[in-house]
Design a protein around this motif. Structure first.
Motif, PDB file in Angstrom:
ATOM      1  N   SER A  88       2.927  22.949   0.519  1.00 40.24           N
ATOM      2  CA  SER A  88       3.020  23.713   1.764  1.00 40.24           C
ATOM      3  C   SER A  88       3.987  23.114   2.783  1.00 40.24           C
ATOM      4  O   SER A  88       4.422  23.801   3.708  1.00 40.24           O
ATOM      5  N   VAL A  89       4.330  21.834   2.605  1.00 39.33           N
ATOM      6  CA  VAL A  89       5.225  21.185   3.568  1.00 39.33           C
ATOM      7  C   VAL A  89       6.515  20.686   2.931  1.00 39.33           C
ATOM      8  O   VAL A  89       7.420  20.243   3.645  1.00 39.33           O
ATOM      9  N   LYS A  90       6.611  20.750   1.632  1.00 39.23           N
ATOM     10  CA  LYS A  90       7.786  20.236   0.935  1.00 39.23           C
ATOM     11  C   LYS A  90       9.039  20.949   1.408  1.00 39.23           C
ATOM     12  O   LYS A  90       9.076  22.169   1.504  1.00 39.23           O
ATOM     13  N   GLY A  91      10.048  20.163   1.727  1.00 47.22           N
ATOM     14  CA  GLY A  91      11.290  20.721   2.242  1.00 47.22           C
ATOM     15  C   GLY A  91      11.327  20.818   3.753  1.00 47.22           C
ATOM     16  O   GLY A  91      12.405  20.995   4.333  1.00 47.22           O
ATOM     17  N   ARG A  92      10.174  20.688   4.392  1.00 46.80           N
ATOM     18  CA  ARG A  92      10.113  20.759   5.859  1.00 46.80           C
ATOM     19  C   ARG A  92       9.710  19.407   6.467  1.00 46.80           C
ATOM     20  O   ARG A  92      10.161  19.078   7.557  1.00 46.80           O
ATOM     21  N   PHE A  93       8.872  18.669   5.761  1.00 42.56           N
ATOM     22  CA  PHE A  93       8.378  17.388   6.273  1.00 42.56           C
ATOM     23  C   PHE A  93       9.015  16.246   5.483  1.00 42.56           C
ATOM     24  O   PHE A  93       9.246  16.363   4.281  1.00 42.56           O
ATOM     25  N   THR A  94       9.239  15.126   6.180  1.00 42.64           N
ATOM     26  CA  THR A  94       9.806  13.938   5.550  1.00 42.64           C
ATOM     27  C   THR A  94       9.061  12.708   6.037  1.00 42.64           C
ATOM     28  O   THR A  94       8.849  12.539   7.243  1.00 42.64           O
ATOM     29  N   ILE A  95       8.701  11.846   5.093  1.00 39.33           N
ATOM     30  CA  ILE A  95       8.023  10.600   5.423  1.00 39.33           C
ATOM     31  C   ILE A  95       8.984   9.435   5.184  1.00 39.33           C
ATOM     32  O   ILE A  95       9.686   9.387   4.178  1.00 39.33           O
ATOM     33  N   SER A  96       8.976   8.512   6.110  1.00 41.23           N
ATOM     34  CA  SER A  96       9.770   7.293   5.958  1.00 41.23           C
ATOM     35  C   SER A  96       8.986   6.138   6.562  1.00 41.23           C
ATOM     36  O   SER A  96       8.011   6.340   7.289  1.00 41.23           O
ATOM     37  N   ARG A  97       9.442   4.929   6.252  1.00 35.51           N
ATOM     38  CA  ARG A  97       8.741   3.786   6.819  1.00 35.51           C
ATOM     39  C   ARG A  97       9.693   2.623   7.017  1.00 35.51           C
ATOM     40  O   ARG A  97      10.736   2.530   6.376  1.00 35.51           O
ATOM     41  N   HIS A  98       9.309   1.735   7.909  1.00 36.21           N
ATOM     42  CA  HIS A  98      10.146   0.607   8.264  1.00 36.21           C
ATOM     43  C   HIS A  98       9.251  -0.573   8.597  1.00 36.21           C
ATOM     44  O   HIS A  98       8.199  -0.426   9.209  1.00 36.21           O
ATOM     45  N   SER A  99       9.714  -1.743   8.196  1.00 37.27           N
ATOM     46  CA  SER A  99       8.977  -2.949   8.533  1.00 37.27           C
ATOM     47  C   SER A  99       9.862  -3.871   9.352  1.00 37.27           C
ATOM     48  O   SER A  99      10.914  -4.295   8.880  1.00 37.27           O
TER      49      SER A  99
ATOM     50  N   ARG B 212       4.829   2.150  -2.019  1.00 38.83           N
ATOM     51  CA  ARG B 212       5.405   0.871  -1.607  1.00 38.83           C
ATOM     52  C   ARG B 212       6.843   0.740  -2.078  1.00 38.83           C
ATOM     53  O   ARG B 212       7.619  -0.018  -1.510  1.00 38.83           O
ATOM     54  N   SER B 213       7.197   1.493  -3.115  1.00 40.26           N
ATOM     55  CA  SER B 213       8.578   1.474  -3.609  1.00 40.26           C
ATOM     56  C   SER B 213       9.516   2.243  -2.688  1.00 40.26           C
ATOM     57  O   SER B 213      10.735   2.125  -2.801  1.00 40.26           O
ATOM     58  N   GLY B 214       8.951   3.056  -1.800  1.00 47.03           N
ATOM     59  CA  GLY B 214       9.758   3.890  -0.917  1.00 47.03           C
ATOM     60  C   GLY B 214       9.869   5.334  -1.380  1.00 47.03           C
ATOM     61  O   GLY B 214      10.392   6.179  -0.654  1.00 47.03           O
ATOM     62  N   SER B 215       9.407   5.634  -2.590  1.00 43.99           N
ATOM     63  CA  SER B 215       9.456   7.015  -3.054  1.00 43.99           C
ATOM     64  C   SER B 215       8.378   7.836  -2.354  1.00 43.99           C
ATOM     65  O   SER B 215       7.342   7.303  -1.952  1.00 43.99           O
ATOM     66  N   THR B 216       8.639   9.115  -2.224  1.00 41.95           N
ATOM     67  CA  THR B 216       7.733   9.992  -1.475  1.00 41.95           C
ATOM     68  C   THR B 216       7.309  11.193  -2.303  1.00 41.95           C
ATOM     69  O   THR B 216       7.976  11.563  -3.279  1.00 41.95           O
ATOM     70  N   TYR B 217       6.221  11.803  -1.912  1.00 44.19           N
ATOM     71  CA  TYR B 217       5.779  13.055  -2.523  1.00 44.19           C
ATOM     72  C   TYR B 217       5.005  13.821  -1.461  1.00 44.19           C
ATOM     73  O   TYR B 217       4.452  13.233  -0.532  1.00 44.19           O
ATOM     74  N   TYR B 218       4.997  15.149  -1.631  1.00 49.09           N
ATOM     75  CA  TYR B 218       4.475  16.014  -0.582  1.00 49.09           C
ATOM     76  C   TYR B 218       3.629  17.146  -1.152  1.00 49.09           C
ATOM     77  O   TYR B 218       3.794  17.549  -2.300  1.00 49.09           O
TER      78      TYR B 218
ATOM     79  N   TYR C 280       0.823  -1.212   0.000  1.00 48.04           N
ATOM     80  CA  TYR C 280       0.000   0.000   0.000  1.00 48.04           C
ATOM     81  C   TYR C 280       0.851   1.253   0.000  1.00 48.04           C
ATOM     82  O   TYR C 280       1.987   1.255   0.484  1.00 48.04           O
ATOM     83  N   THR C 281       0.281   2.318  -0.498  1.00 48.20           N
ATOM     84  CA  THR C 281       0.811   3.658  -0.267  1.00 48.20           C
ATOM     85  C   THR C 281       0.332   4.109   1.110  1.00 48.20           C
ATOM     86  O   THR C 281      -0.845   3.955   1.448  1.00 48.20           O
ATOM     87  N   MET C 282       1.245   4.665   1.891  1.00 48.99           N
ATOM     88  CA  MET C 282       0.892   5.187   3.208  1.00 48.99           C
ATOM     89  C   MET C 282       0.949   6.700   3.160  1.00 48.99           C
ATOM     90  O   MET C 282       1.963   7.274   2.773  1.00 48.99           O
TER      91      MET C 282
END
Length: 125
Positions: A60-71, A51-57, A30-32
């Motif tokens: 208004s938050v780009k450059g300030r917020f970061t999403i990551s994930r771990h299983s 699910r590939s690990g790539s992110t988009y924002y 899934y995309t989270m």
């Protein structure tokens, strides 16, 4: 299946990290995403991780917020939203969500299938 946590009160310019605990066999594909809803406003897209690990924002938050994930396990995931340089306008209830569109770009709340309960972030000026 989704449990968001980590909200709180922070001063403008500060940082906060939100967590979303996700469980379920299929969630790895899934995309989270993260959304937020400020008082009196509609829910808005913050960012997502495919699910590939790539992110988009959102802009208004780009450059300030970061999403990551771990299983740690095949059926358990943690998704983080690292928020830096927070502004009073970032004050909102933040929600994590899961979308079956695993590789597409999904920014509409209707495209998400599962939702967490939300966690409140308050940024003071």
């Amino acid at each position: 299946q989704l449990q968001a946590s980590g909200g709180g009160l922070v001063q403008a310019g500060g940082s906060l990290r939100l967590s979303c605990a996700a469980s379920g066999r299929a969630l790895g594909s899934y995309t989270m995403g993260w959304f937020r809803q400020a008082p009196g406003k509609e829910r808005e897209f913050v960012g997502a991780i495919r699910r590939s690990g790539s992110t988009y924002y959102a802009g208004s938050v780009k450059g300030r917020f970061t999403i990551s994930r771990h299983s740690a396990e095949r059926t358990a995931w943690t998704v983080w939203l690292q928020m830096n340089s927070l502004k009073p306008e970032d004050t909102a209830v933040y929600y994590c969500a899961a979308s079956a569109y695993g590789l597409a770009t999904v920014t509409e709340s209707r495209q998400y299938d599962y939702w967490g309960q939300g966690t409140l972030v308050t940024v003071s000026s």
